[in-house]
Design a protein around this motif. Structure first.
Motif, PDB file in Angstrom:
ATOM      1  N   PHE A 182      -6.280  -6.678   2.976  1.00 55.45           N
ATOM      2  CA  PHE A 182      -5.074  -6.078   2.767  1.00 55.45           C
ATOM      3  C   PHE A 182      -4.220  -6.949   2.368  1.00 55.45           C
ATOM      4  O   PHE A 182      -4.114  -7.129   1.258  1.00 55.45           O
ATOM      5  CB  PHE A 182      -4.459  -5.485   4.207  1.00 55.45           C
ATOM      6  N   ASP A 208      -0.004   5.759   3.442  1.00 56.03           N
ATOM      7  CA  ASP A 208      -0.090   6.656   2.144  1.00 56.03           C
ATOM      8  C   ASP A 208      -1.060   7.772   2.552  1.00 56.03           C
ATOM      9  O   ASP A 208      -1.982   7.948   3.220  1.00 56.03           O
ATOM     10  CB  ASP A 208      -0.592   5.759   1.133  1.00 56.03           C
ATOM     11  N   ARG A 220      -2.165   6.316  -4.836  1.00 53.18           N
ATOM     12  CA  ARG A 220      -1.774   7.059  -3.556  1.00 53.18           C
ATOM     13  C   ARG A 220      -0.342   7.315  -3.540  1.00 53.18           C
ATOM     14  O   ARG A 220       0.335   7.071  -4.251  1.00 53.18           O
ATOM     15  CB  ARG A 220      -2.506   6.370  -2.258  1.00 53.18           C
ATOM     16  N   ARG A 235       5.216   2.687   1.450  1.00 49.17           N
ATOM     17  CA  ARG A 235       4.809   3.363   2.845  1.00 49.17           C
ATOM     18  C   ARG A 235       5.988   3.561   3.604  1.00 49.17           C
ATOM     19  O   ARG A 235       6.269   4.572   4.294  1.00 49.17           O
ATOM     20  CB  ARG A 235       3.812   2.920   3.351  1.00 49.17           C
TER      21      ARG A 235
END
Ligand code: GLC
Ligand code: GLC
Length: 627
Positions: free
Chosen positions: A226, A370, A422, A485
């Motif tokens: 990540f 997302d 996304r 996000r």
């Protein structure tokens, strides 16, 4: 006759053997295993001694009713403690509201010690034993769990076990060359192995860093799926399994009832593979589950696998994760709102909704993350839809504001190399409220009506029930500006909550509509259990599905109804009035002389066909039945 639930000694024996056999399958003849296993069993005994009596009583209750989470009375909510309430103590002031809404389950977003300012919203955990001091203390967390439970609400927190932050003691130890943590992460001296792995892995956060590895200050490389500061744990080392199992038991003993198993797809790596959804990932989850079954048999695992639908369902089993997010349904709700076409959603309900006995979906409209278009290309192809083109259309629809789009979303993690992207945003902004579209409130209700009428456990992102809008201020917040996000993670929408009983406001209209659906769901057992049968409406814009009734063995609660259909749902995705022809409905009409639409309370004569307004829906039950 209810059976006496197995006691600790029995569980220690039976589940202990299951644990050992799982670990032997994972670790083979790794010389470290015997030592770690013996130590782990001693840890398990200690955790049992420390488990508070109140939780042991709860365990027995859950063991006596293992499918408690499938009840139609269940309703889940999720929020960030800081954004919603400031602190854990502040959160407790909202308990009366949670009861008003009907919550029985509350997921508090990660609340442990984490790096500052950027912690990936808490998903970079520096210590599971310490609450982020800005939010409170471990005592506060325990008190929160107890207070919620006393109010009929089960506490869920994240178990972020794929990675830790780079500030975790284990990470610091590994960086400093402490031999105890040598093998806790995937650290390599040069690019040879990183290059080899990256030939087959996917980039998850390409805007943060390319590939799967990031450089360390000393020139070495560490696996970080990540963000750069989230280092993947090396479960190839049995000491890592034991260490994380201890953190899990610690959380369980604080009164947490559901662990949201974060990023399950990524926990096992193998050269030459995608390093996602590998068989060992399942064995590891089952091993964690066995540990829990011994000490905290009432605890549930929720799988967070946002991957191909074939892979998502693989995590669901009473021995692995009893609950799983339903990302396909979520994404296809948004797909059908954009396209006004129900076919992909109908197909998913028909072919991908069934789950193994003893497991359930968490059905949701959106999460803190997302929205990725995770439908299967092969499913889309059956409907003549090209997956890649269609994803790109959906991204444009939700982000680019092309003429005719009601949505106000933002792009997330666009990958320049692959074209993948996304989207993010609140339910209301994605559904048209921010753009002032006149169908927005109806779309918000329609979207939630699907999550509320497809069985499983419905989950609401708190604030969405009053129509909270995107919050663009994240662009000025340190540690947040690079992560879009945050647009969908607004602060507590106080004004909209204040308006919630005022039907003239959009907040009031959404709240009243949702409260009504929630109340209907909680008083009709037919909404429990997720067994759906598709209904062909002969119109691509009209969605139909039904749940079995008393005529079927699967819903014993509705014995007084002779009808084999307990619930029939129809929804209109079009922007205009639509009619389902009486001939299409004749099969249903033949099953019961009269049907009631629970939503309006009115009697519906199916022999006259069924008219549905724009974004309208009905929840039909046979009149006189006690569903
Ligand atoms: C999960 C979380 C997401 C986080 C990621 C890494 O997908 O939902 O917010 O970024 O895991 O922990
Ligand atoms: C998840 C998913 C990924 C998602 C991310 C959170 O685990 O695999 O698709 O977008 O982490 O944002």
């Amino acid at each position: 006759m209810p059976q006496t639930p197995p006691d600790f000694a029995t569980r220690r024996d039976v589940e202990g053997r299951r644990l050992e056999s799982l670990l032997r399958r994972i670790y083979g003849d790794d010389p470290r295993l015997d030592r770690e296993l013996a130590a782990l069993l001693a840890d398990v005994d200690a955790a049992w001694r420390q488990r508070p009596d109140a939780l042991k009583i709860l365990d027995r209750k859950r063991q006596g009713d293992p499918e408690w989470f499938e009840s139609n009375r269940m309703l889940a909510g999720v929020c960030y403690v800081d954004r919603y309430a400031g602190t854990l103590r502040g959160l407790l002031e909202h308990v009366p509201y949670f009861r008003e809404l009907g919550l029985t389950y509350l997921h508090l977003m990660p609340l442990f010690q984490a790096p500052s300012p950027n912690s990936d919203g808490g998903y970079a955990v520096s210590s599971y034993r310490h609450v982020d001091p800005a939010l409170g203390t471990m005592d506060d967390l325990r008190a929160t769990a107890t207070e919620l439970r006393d109010n009929g609400i089960s506490l869920a927190v994240d178990f972020v076990f794929n990675h830790t932050s780079n500030e975790h003691a284990w990470a610091k130890g590994a960086l400093a060359g402490d031999p105890a943590y040598d093998d806790f992460y995937w650290i390599y001296p040069d690019r040879e192995m990183p290059d080899a792995f990256e030939r087959t892995t996917r980039e998850i956060f390409p805007e943060d860093h390319p590939g799967s590895f990031v450089p360390l200050p000393d020139g070495r490389w560490v696996w970080a799926t990540f963000h750069t500061f989230q280092w993947d744990l090396n479960y190839g080392n049995p000491a890592v399994f034991r260490a994380m199992a201890n953190e899990m038991l610690f959380l369980a003993n604080q009164g947490v009832e559901i662990l949201r198993m974060d990023a399950v797809a990524f926990i096992w790596k193998k050269l030459g593979t995608s390093c996602e959804n590998l068989p060992e990932a399942h064995l590891l989850l089952q091993a964690f589950n066995a540990v829990c079954r011994i000490v905290a048999p009432g605890l549930l695992f929720l799988s967070e696998a946002i991957v191909h639908p074939d892979d998502v369902v693989e995590y669901m089993s009473p021995d692995e994760c009893q609950l799983s997010y339903n990302p396909l349904q979520m994404a296809l709700i948004w797909n059908s709102l954009a396209t006004r076409d129900s076919r992909m959603l109908g197909q998913a309900l028909a072919t991908r909704h069934a789950t193994p006995p003893g497991t359930a979906w968490v059905n949701y409209v959106r999460s803190h993350d997302d929205i990725g278009w995770t439908f299967a290309d092969e499913d889309a192809a059956l409907l003549g839809i090209d997956g890649t083109d269609h994803r790109s259309f959906l991204n444009r629809f939700y982000v680019d504001r092309f003429p005719g789009s009601f949505a106000r979303g933002v792009a997330f993690q666009t990958n320049e190399k692959t074209g993948d992207s996304r989207i993010a945003g609140t339910t209301a902004s994605l559904a048209g409220l921010e753009a002032g579209d006149e169908g927005a409130v109806r779309r918000i209700l329609l979207a939630h009506s699907i999550a509320l009428s497809t069985g499983g456990l419905p989950l609401i992102y708190l604030g969405d029930e009053v129509g909270q809008l995107n919050d663009y201020r994240y662009a000025d917040e340190p540690g947040k500006r690079d992560d879009s996000r945050w647009v969908g993670r607004p602060r507590y929408p106080a004004g909209r909550y204040a308006d919630r009983h005022d039907a003239r406001t959009s907040a009031g209209a959404i709240y009243a509509g949702l409260r009504h659906l929630i109340a209907l769901r909680s008083t009709h057992p037919v909404f429990a259990g997720g067994e759906l049968v598709p209904f062909d409406t002969h119109d691509a814009q009209l969605l139909g599905y039904q749940q079995p009734g008393a005529g079927s063995a699967s819903s014993p609660g509705s014995a007084s109804s002779p009808c084999s259909v307990g619930l029939a749902v129809f929804a209109n995705l079009a922007d205009d009035m639509r009619t389902i022809e009486s001939t299409t409905l004749s099969g249903l009409a033949a099953l019961a002389p009269e049907w009631i639409d629970l939503v309006t309370g009115s009697v519906v004569d199916l022999t006259q066909g069924l008219r549905l307004g724009p974004q309208g829906f009905v929840w039909l039950v046979p009149a006189g039945s006690s569903v």
